[in-house]
Motif scaffolding. Structure first.
Motif, PDB file in Angstrom:
ATOM      1  N   VAL A  99     -18.554  40.239  24.401  1.00  0.00           N
ATOM      2  CA  VAL A  99     -18.982  39.109  23.564  1.00  0.00           C
ATOM      3  C   VAL A  99     -17.807  38.145  23.400  1.00  0.00           C
ATOM      4  O   VAL A  99     -16.707  38.545  22.999  1.00  0.00           O
ATOM      5  N   TYR A 100     -18.037  36.881  23.700  1.00  0.00           N
ATOM      6  CA  TYR A 100     -17.002  35.849  23.559  1.00  0.00           C
ATOM      7  C   TYR A 100     -17.540  34.715  22.705  1.00  0.00           C
ATOM      8  O   TYR A 100     -18.756  34.484  22.637  1.00  0.00           O
ATOM      9  N   TRP A 101     -16.620  34.035  22.049  1.00  0.00           N
ATOM     10  CA  TRP A 101     -17.047  32.869  21.265  1.00  0.00           C
ATOM     11  C   TRP A 101     -16.025  31.741  21.405  1.00  0.00           C
ATOM     12  O   TRP A 101     -14.856  31.945  21.727  1.00  0.00           O
ATOM     13  N   ALA A 102     -16.526  30.542  21.150  1.00  0.00           N
ATOM     14  CA  ALA A 102     -15.658  29.368  21.095  1.00  0.00           C
ATOM     15  C   ALA A 102     -16.272  28.412  20.080  1.00  0.00           C
ATOM     16  O   ALA A 102     -17.488  28.413  19.877  1.00  0.00           O
ATOM     17  N   ALA A 103     -15.420  27.658  19.417  1.00  0.00           N
ATOM     18  CA  ALA A 103     -15.912  26.690  18.446  1.00  0.00           C
ATOM     19  C   ALA A 103     -15.742  25.307  19.007  1.00  0.00           C
ATOM     20  O   ALA A 103     -14.707  24.978  19.593  1.00  0.00           O
ATOM     21  N   SER A 104     -16.758  24.521  18.846  1.00  0.00           N
ATOM     22  CA  SER A 104     -16.674  23.124  19.277  1.00  0.00           C
ATOM     23  C   SER A 104     -16.578  22.258  18.034  1.00  0.00           C
ATOM     24  O   SER A 104     -17.390  22.408  17.118  1.00  0.00           O
ATOM     25  N   PRO A 105     -15.590  21.381  17.997  1.00  0.00           N
ATOM     26  CA  PRO A 105     -15.475  20.518  16.800  1.00  0.00           C
ATOM     27  C   PRO A 105     -16.547  19.441  16.778  1.00  0.00           C
ATOM     28  O   PRO A 105     -16.690  18.736  15.790  1.00  0.00           O
ATOM     29  N   ASN A 106     -17.251  19.285  17.862  1.00  0.00           N
ATOM     30  CA  ASN A 106     -18.243  18.201  17.920  1.00  0.00           C
ATOM     31  C   ASN A 106     -19.619  18.724  17.525  1.00  0.00           C
ATOM     32  O   ASN A 106     -19.924  19.910  17.666  1.00  0.00           O
ATOM     33  N   GLU A 107     -20.411  17.800  17.064  1.00  0.00           N
ATOM     34  CA  GLU A 107     -21.756  18.190  16.669  1.00  0.00           C
ATOM     35  C   GLU A 107     -22.632  18.442  17.888  1.00  0.00           C
ATOM     36  O   GLU A 107     -23.572  19.228  17.841  1.00  0.00           O
ATOM     37  N   SER A 108     -22.327  17.755  18.981  1.00  0.00           N
ATOM     38  CA  SER A 108     -23.177  17.897  20.160  1.00  0.00           C
ATOM     39  C   SER A 108     -23.014  19.279  20.781  1.00  0.00           C
ATOM     40  O   SER A 108     -21.941  19.872  20.722  1.00  0.00           O
ATOM     41  N   LEU A 109     -24.067  19.775  21.335  1.00  0.00           N
ATOM     42  CA  LEU A 109     -24.028  21.092  21.942  1.00  0.00           C
ATOM     43  C   LEU A 109     -23.211  21.031  23.231  1.00  0.00           C
ATOM     44  O   LEU A 109     -23.138  20.004  23.880  1.00  0.00           O
ATOM     45  N   PRO A 110     -22.629  22.124  23.616  1.00  0.00           N
ATOM     46  CA  PRO A 110     -21.893  22.114  24.878  1.00  0.00           C
ATOM     47  C   PRO A 110     -22.859  21.929  26.050  1.00  0.00           C
ATOM     48  O   PRO A 110     -23.991  22.403  26.029  1.00  0.00           O
ATOM     49  N   ALA A 111     -22.421  21.223  27.027  1.00  0.00           N
ATOM     50  CA  ALA A 111     -23.289  20.913  28.154  1.00  0.00           C
ATOM     51  C   ALA A 111     -23.503  22.129  29.013  1.00  0.00           C
ATOM     52  O   ALA A 111     -24.549  22.272  29.642  1.00  0.00           O
ATOM     53  N   SER A 112     -22.556  23.028  29.050  1.00  0.00           N
ATOM     54  CA  SER A 112     -22.682  24.154  29.966  1.00  0.00           C
ATOM     55  C   SER A 112     -21.902  25.331  29.422  1.00  0.00           C
ATOM     56  O   SER A 112     -21.042  25.169  28.551  1.00  0.00           O
ATOM     57  N   PRO A 113     -22.179  26.536  29.951  1.00  0.00           N
ATOM     58  CA  PRO A 113     -21.418  27.702  29.506  1.00  0.00           C
ATOM     59  C   PRO A 113     -19.946  27.525  29.788  1.00  0.00           C
ATOM     60  O   PRO A 113     -19.549  26.854  30.745  1.00  0.00           O
ATOM     61  N   LEU A 114     -19.153  28.164  28.925  1.00  0.00           N
ATOM     62  CA  LEU A 114     -17.699  28.123  29.103  1.00  0.00           C
ATOM     63  C   LEU A 114     -17.251  29.406  29.798  1.00  0.00           C
ATOM     64  O   LEU A 114     -17.869  30.463  29.629  1.00  0.00           O
ATOM     65  N   PRO A 115     -16.188  29.329  30.577  1.00  0.00           N
ATOM     66  CA  PRO A 115     -15.665  30.561  31.180  1.00  0.00           C
ATOM     67  C   PRO A 115     -15.014  31.456  30.132  1.00  0.00           C
ATOM     68  O   PRO A 115     -14.569  30.971  29.085  1.00  0.00           O
ATOM     69  N   GLU A 116     -14.952  32.735  30.440  1.00  0.00           N
ATOM     70  CA  GLU A 116     -14.357  33.688  29.479  1.00  0.00           C
ATOM     71  C   GLU A 116     -12.965  33.267  29.048  1.00  0.00           C
ATOM     72  O   GLU A 116     -12.574  33.410  27.900  1.00  0.00           O
ATOM     73  N   GLY A 117     -12.220  32.749  30.034  1.00  0.00           N
ATOM     74  CA  GLY A 117     -10.810  32.430  29.772  1.00  0.00           C
ATOM     75  C   GLY A 117     -10.610  31.375  28.715  1.00  0.00           C
ATOM     76  O   GLY A 117      -9.531  31.300  28.111  1.00  0.00           O
TER      77      GLY A 117
END
Lengths: 514, 306
Positions: free
Chosen positions: A197-215
């Protein structure tokens, strides 16, 4: 000949520490600190018992298998919840009345989980899921929405809906905090095979366009059961360091991804707001500690100083006990210095002990210690207070010749500088019609420089103006404390004056008066 | 030597000096009695000599050390027993004494041993664990006496040491003073009990209204004339007492009368009494000389009859 009687100093220190007023008042402060718990307990809601559900399905051996997990918002599995799935032809748009092609039902066990099969062989259906926790009618929340059911490839489990993460409430020490609940069964409804399980926080309100790599993400852990809670540590969004109304920081979403152990992306979710997972603000505990200090410690510390000084010096001097000591090979100044230092050190130890207990309590409740600057603000203020009141009581011990006079005038001074300081300006302001005018406020702040009890108020002004804070500056509004003459320099000068001047007076009286 | 020179003391808020221009020397191996009426300045003199209060003028030196300037060092030579000693009420006797012993550099086991011995010496050995708040005035005096012995000081300042003591305590204090003197210690003994002072003092300093008005040696005390005449009269009656009162200040106990400062010779008194048919059984001077010397000094001797 030694100038400083260390032996006497240690004896007096022990005596000071064991003096009843010091013990009682320190215990009182520590006990009062527990009022924080009462306050927190009275304002914090209990973890929610509201029921929630998550579901998934897979296809095997000519049957659709449906799995559901029933739980409360605080992640307590709900046993005995009844789930029903009605299957309809694909692309169904109406909900009532409908004739189902098939249906299945089941009741959750103690794990909150249930699985049941519906024998259907098609590849595309519409489904309506209804459920009810125990003691609630079926479909207690009304008929569920129409769900599209596509036959998943063999060995693949699909989750209902577009999101499979949820926030759940947990009790973190005495405060509610929020964890991330992940519901994601493994292939064919089995336990997840060690999904990462991985997570990342985006400071922007818009959803991420695509999955992020694990790294580029933070690892949360391994998912080994269909429903598991995790605690993402999301750093608080940087708060405004500029003075004035605080700026909040709640934008952004938590992007959660599941990977196989070989790094293959299994699923992605962006359903949760990052603000749900902010830790308690660091200054929350500090603020609580400072508020407690303002209510209890600053008023009890002077009493402690007066009574401890009286116990160790004033009473001895007035009853002749001190003369029995002065008849020994010790100078007056040496004796006075050792007693003064013993009392001050005993008071420092008592204050430190009380502060340590308060800090421990804050850590227990908030999960973080009082900030260094906050602790210094409170501690230095208390030292100024006890130094001033102890010094004044030492000085008065050489001025008054009766215990009643000494204790009476000391406590009278304490009353004047605490309660009187609050009431008298109000009366004067009321009589002169200047109450709460800018001039009145300014005069009040300036007057606080003349009162050791109010030193803490001044130090707090300085503290809140100097640290990143969401809490603003009490009644000063957007005005910076320096406009009132409150700076680190003036505070240090005032603190030194309050501790040194009575001491100088005391030593003068020792040197020149009997 | 403990030397007091030009000592004056005016307390804050007081118009008249408690002590005025007092010169006094206390030598090793002597007991110097200090007598005077209430308010004469005895206690103030002792308090200044012990370094408890500052002199307004003059100075006190012990073995060349000024008690104001070199207080800590000078106090090593002085042991004080105040008239009304007070101690930490919650402290146990042994602990309080050990605290004091620390000022003399005696700590730990040595202090415990020394303090136990001193308590034994003053008859308080079974009270070492008792809290001082329970001590009577006499026990406090004994305890204070033990505390004064710490450091084996060369000089002792004993202010009304006998008041509050029981007969056993009085004997103990008296023997201790004699012993200390024999070992070369100097003792300044302030007391209202003139007979006690007379018993042990080598010299007596008489204070009155803050001034030192006379210092007498033991010989001078014993040589004091105009002493008290004691008569025992077998058939003493009221007219006889009227007659005797014409000879001086008279005190009577049964058939015995004491005539202080008789204005006639004893022989003349005897003759007069016989002439008036009184049977004088015994007649002689009593050694209440210090008392006489004291009142002589304070009030002046009565005039002799022509």
């Amino acid at each position: 000949m030694k100038l400083f009687p260390w032996h006497g100093f240690l004896y007096e220190l022990r005596r000071g520490l064991m003096s009843i007023p010091l013990l009682v008042l320190t215990a009182l402060i520590i006990l009062a600190a527990f009022s924080i718990l009462a306050e927190i307990a009275s304002t914090q809601p209990a973890p929610s018992t509201f029921p929630e559900e998550s579901g998934a399905y897979f296809f095997t051996d000519g049957e659709y298998h449906f799995e559901f997990y029933a739980y409360t918002q605080s992640d307590v599995p709900i046993s005995g919840a009844v789930f029903t799935v009605n299957i309809y032809p694909p692309n169904e748009t109406q909900t009532v009345p409908l004739t189902s092609l098939a249906n299945g039902t089941g009741s959750t066990g103690s794990s909150g989980m249930v699985e049941f099969a519906v024998p259907l062989n098609g590849t595309n259906y519409t489904a309506i899921m209804q459920w009810s926790p125990p003691n609630a009618p079926l479909g207690f929340g009304g008929p569920g929405p129409l769900l599209s059911v596509f036959r998943p490839p063999p060995g693949v489990t699909s989750v209902f809906g577009s999101s499979w993460t949820a926030t759940i409430q947990t009790t973190h020490r005495f405060l509610l905090s929020y964890n991330l609940l992940i519901y994601y069964p493994g292939p064919n409804g089995t336990a997840p095979p060690n999904y990462q399980v991985y997570w990342a926080a985006s400071p922007n309100e818009s959803l991420p366009a695509s999955p992020l790599p694990e790294g580029s993400m933070h690892r949360l852990g391994s998912l080994n059961s269909p429903a598991e809670a995790f605690s993402p540590v999301v750093p608080a969004y940087p708060v405004s360091t500029t003075y004035g109304p605080f700026q909040e920081q709640s934008n952004g979403y938590l992007q959660v991804e599941l990977f196989t152990t070989t790094g293959h992306l299994v699923a992605m979710d962006t359903n949760q707001s990052v603000s749900n997972f902010f830790p308690p603000l660091p200054e929350a505990g500090t603020r609580e500690a400072l508020a407690f200090g303002g209510i209890f410690m600053v008023y009890l510390a002077p009493l402690m100083a007066i009574l401890a000084t009286y116990s160790v010096y004033g009473r001895d001097r007035l009853t002749g006990v001190l003369e029995g000591v002065l008849a020994r090979p010790v100078s007056r100044l040496g004796l006075a210095t050792s007693r003064y230092l013993a009392v001050i050190l005993a008071l420092c130890i008592a204050v430190s002990l009380a502060m340590a207990c308060l800090d421990g309590l804050v850590y227990w409740v908030y999960g973080g210690f009082v900030s260094l600057y906050g602790a210094l603000t409170l501690f230095s203020s208390l030292l100024v207070e006890v130094g001033a009141f102890a010094g004044v009581t030492f000085l008065l011990s050489h001025t008054f010749r009766s215990a009643g006079g000494l204790v009476g005038i000391s406590l009278g001074l304490f009353a004047l500088l605490t309660v009187g300081w609050l009431i008298i300006p109000l009366l004067i302001g009321g009589v002169t019609g200047t109450l709460f005018t800018p001039g009145y406020e300014t005069a009040m702040v300036h007057l606080d420089f003349l009162n050791p009890v109010q030193f803490y108020t001044l130090a707090q002004y300085q503290y809140f103006a100097s640290v990143p804070s969401n809490f603003g500056l009490f009644s000063m509004g957007p005005t910076h404390p320096s406009a009132y003459g409150i700076t680190l320099g003036t505070l240090i000068a005032t603190g030194l004056a309050w501790t040194v001047l009575p001491l100088v007076g005391f030593f003068y009286s020792v040197r020149h008066w009997d | 030597m403990l030397s007091i020179r030009g000592l004056s003391k005016v307390y804050r808020g007081k118009a008249t000096p408690a002590v005025s221009n007092v010169d006094l020397d206390l030598r090793p191996g002597e007991v110097l009695g200090l007598v005077g009426l209430n308010g004469a300045g005895k206690t103030t003199t002792i308090r200044v000599a012990a370094g408890l209060v500052y002199p307004t003028a003059g100075h006190v030196a012990v073995n060349g050390l000024d008690l104001t300037r070199d207080k800590a060092e000078a106090s090593r030579y002085i042991g004080l027993v105040p008239e009304f000693p007070n101690f930490e009420p919650g402290s146990r006797a042994i602990n309080q004494l050990r605290y004091y012993a620390g000022f003399y550099g005696v700590t730990g086991a040595a202090a415990r041993e020394l303090c136990t011995e001193l308590l034994r010496k003053v008859g308080l050995s079974d009270m070492d664990q008792v809290r001082l708040r329970t001590f009577s005035q006499g026990m406090k005096k004994r305890f204070s006496l033990a505390a004064s012995l710490l450091g084996d000081p060369e000089f002792f300042l004993l202010d009304e040491i006998l008041s509050g003591l029981d007969p056993e305590g009085v004997l103990l204090a008296r023997n201790l003073m004699v012993d200390l003197r024999a070992r070369g210690h100097g003792i300044l003994l302030s007391s209202h009990i003139l007979s006690e002072v007379q018993q042990v003092a080598d010299r007596v300093a008489i204070m009155h209204e803050g001034r030192l008005i006379k210092t007498l040696t033991r010989d001078e005390v014993e040589m004091t004339e105009g002493a008290t005449l004691r008569l025992t009269i077998e058939n003493l009656d009221d007219p006889g007492m009227e007659l005797i009162r014409t000879y001086g200040t008279v005190r009577r106990d049964g058939n015995t009368v004491w005539i202080t400062h008789p204005n006639l010779d004893p022989g003349q008194i005897n003759t007069e009494l016989i002439r008036h048919n009184y049977k004088v059984v015994s007649l002689g001077f009593e050694s209440l000389n210090l008392e006489q010397a004291f009142f002589d000094a304070v009030r002046g001797p009565p005039p002799k009859a022509p």
